[in-house]
Design a protein around this motif. Structure first.
Motif, short mmCIF file in Angstrom:
data_model
loop_
_atom_site.label_atom_id
_atom_site.label_comp_id
_atom_site.label_asym_id
_atom_site.label_seq_id
_atom_site.Cartn_x
_atom_site.Cartn_y
_atom_site.Cartn_z
N PRO A 53 88.50 38.98 25.28
CA PRO A 53 87.41 38.11 24.83
C PRO A 53 86.11 38.91 24.74
O PRO A 53 85.92 39.90 25.45
CB PRO A 53 87.33 37.05 25.94
N GLN A 54 85.24 38.47 23.86
CA GLN A 54 83.95 39.13 23.69
C GLN A 54 82.83 38.09 23.80
O GLN A 54 83.02 36.92 23.52
CB GLN A 54 83.86 39.81 22.32
N ASP A 55 81.68 38.59 24.21
CA ASP A 55 80.48 37.76 24.29
C ASP A 55 79.35 38.59 23.69
O ASP A 55 78.99 39.64 24.23
CB ASP A 55 80.18 37.40 25.73
N GLY A 56 78.83 38.12 22.57
CA GLY A 56 77.78 38.88 21.92
C GLY A 56 78.25 40.22 21.40
O GLY A 56 77.46 41.17 21.31
N GLY A 57 79.52 40.32 21.04
CA GLY A 57 80.07 41.56 20.53
C GLY A 57 80.37 42.59 21.59
O GLY A 57 80.67 43.74 21.26
N LEU A 58 80.34 42.20 22.87
CA LEU A 58 80.61 43.11 23.97
C LEU A 58 81.79 42.62 24.80
O LEU A 58 82.02 41.41 24.94
CB LEU A 58 79.37 43.24 24.87
N LEU A 59 82.52 43.56 25.36
CA LEU A 59 83.66 43.25 26.21
C LEU A 59 83.20 42.88 27.62
O LEU A 59 82.10 43.24 28.04
CB LEU A 59 84.59 44.46 26.29
N PRO B 86 81.03 47.90 23.80
CA PRO B 86 81.42 47.33 22.51
C PRO B 86 82.85 47.78 22.18
O PRO B 86 83.26 48.89 22.58
CB PRO B 86 80.42 47.94 21.54
N PRO B 87 83.63 47.01 21.46
CA PRO B 87 84.97 47.47 21.07
C PRO B 87 84.94 48.79 20.32
O PRO B 87 85.91 49.56 20.36
CB PRO B 87 85.49 46.33 20.20
N SER B 88 83.83 49.07 19.63
CA SER B 88 83.73 50.32 18.87
C SER B 88 83.78 51.55 19.76
O SER B 88 84.02 52.66 19.26
CB SER B 88 82.44 50.34 18.05
N TRP B 89 83.58 51.37 21.06
CA TRP B 89 83.72 52.52 21.98
C TRP B 89 85.09 53.16 21.80
O TRP B 89 85.24 54.38 21.87
CB TRP B 89 83.54 52.08 23.43
N PHE B 90 86.09 52.36 21.56
CA PHE B 90 87.47 52.84 21.52
C PHE B 90 87.94 53.22 20.11
O PHE B 90 89.07 53.67 19.95
CB PHE B 90 88.40 51.78 22.11
N THR B 91 87.10 53.02 19.12
CA THR B 91 87.50 53.32 17.74
C THR B 91 86.60 54.36 17.08
O THR B 91 86.77 54.65 15.90
CB THR B 91 87.50 52.04 16.89
N THR B 92 85.65 54.90 17.83
CA THR B 92 84.73 55.91 17.29
C THR B 92 85.25 57.30 17.61
O THR B 92 85.43 57.64 18.78
CB THR B 92 83.33 55.74 17.91
N PRO B 93 85.52 58.12 16.60
CA PRO B 93 86.04 59.47 16.88
C PRO B 93 85.02 60.34 17.61
O PRO B 93 83.82 60.24 17.38
CB PRO B 93 86.34 60.04 15.48
N VAL B 94 85.54 61.18 18.51
CA VAL B 94 84.73 62.14 19.24
C VAL B 94 85.28 63.54 18.96
O VAL B 94 86.50 63.74 18.93
CB VAL B 94 84.76 61.85 20.76
#
Length: 229
Positions: A115-121, A154-162
């Motif tokens: 679930p997310q709240d305000g786009g954050l986990l 944010p979910p993008s933490w896990f989808t942003t390449p490093v």
């Protein structure tokens, strides 16, 4: 503050969980500090930049990275050289390719269903069954403290390449596992000839048993430095 050791917290947990380990390292003669995380919504670039700045300002020669922070170590080590790195029950990027996501594919699917709240986990301890996650903490006070201070990613933490520098696995490093959760990482570390130790414990063993963890970290750091000399 200058220090011998910079402890990199998992951005999923936040710095609070790492105070006992830093204190245990200090009691053994090492000046240790826990790296802070940036304010606001976390991004891999901001966390990596913050870790690099704190590594430079501290002058630390040893980096200790736990869990998800392990993904950032190759890029950090390329930016700021140190004598040794000890990965503690840490995720590692693959040795092939020049970038990594900050989660395996299956874990990314799990995160996408939270679930997310305000786009954050939610904070990491709330991702799991309360009874299961409570067993990872030495007390209910620690459970509440870490939950209160854990970042909401944010979910993008896990989808942003490093970035992953080519040949990163040749860095002076050692691996400390808690049980066999990170079996692939343990296999990689052994295959690269890194010093490896496995303690019988769970993912937050460093919070439950900071003294045993500190002893193992320092022994592995000595071994990593010796193997690279």
């Amino acid at each position: 503050m200058t220090a011998d050791v910079l402890v990199l917290p998992s951005p999923l947990l936040g710095p609070a969980a790492y105070g006992p380990l830093a204190a245990a390292l200090a009691s053994r003669g090492s000046t240790a500090v826990v790296a802070g995380l940036p304010d606001g919504v976390l991004t891999p670039a901001a966390v990596l930049s913050g870790f690099a700045e704190q590594l430079v300002s501290s002058g630390a020669s040893l980096v200790v990275a736990h869990s998800n922070a392990g993904y950032l170590v190759p890029a950090l080590r390329a930016a700021v050289p140190v004598d040794a790195v000890v990965l503690v029950d840490a995720a590692l990027p693959p040795t092939a390719g020049t970038s990594t996501l900050l989660a395996p594919a299956q874990f990314g699917e799990f995160v996408a269903g939270l679930p997310q709240d305000g786009g954050l986990l939610p904070p990491w301890p709330l991702w799991w069954d309360p009874a299961d996650v409570a067993a990872l903490f030495p007390s209910s006070d620690w459970h509440e403290r870490v939950t209160a201070e854990a970042p909401r990613l944010p979910p993008s933490w896990f989808t942003t390449p490093v970035e992953v520098p080519v040949g990163w696995e040749a860095l002076p490093a050692a691996y400390l596992g808690f049980g066999g959760t990170y079996a692939e990482e343990l296999t990689l570390a052994r295959g690269e000839g890194w010093p490896v130790e496995v303690l019988d414990g769970h993912h937050l063993h460093l919070l439950a048993e900071p003294d045993a963890t500190a002893d193992a970290v320092l022994a592995l750091a000595r071994a990593a430095r010796a193997s690279s000399s």
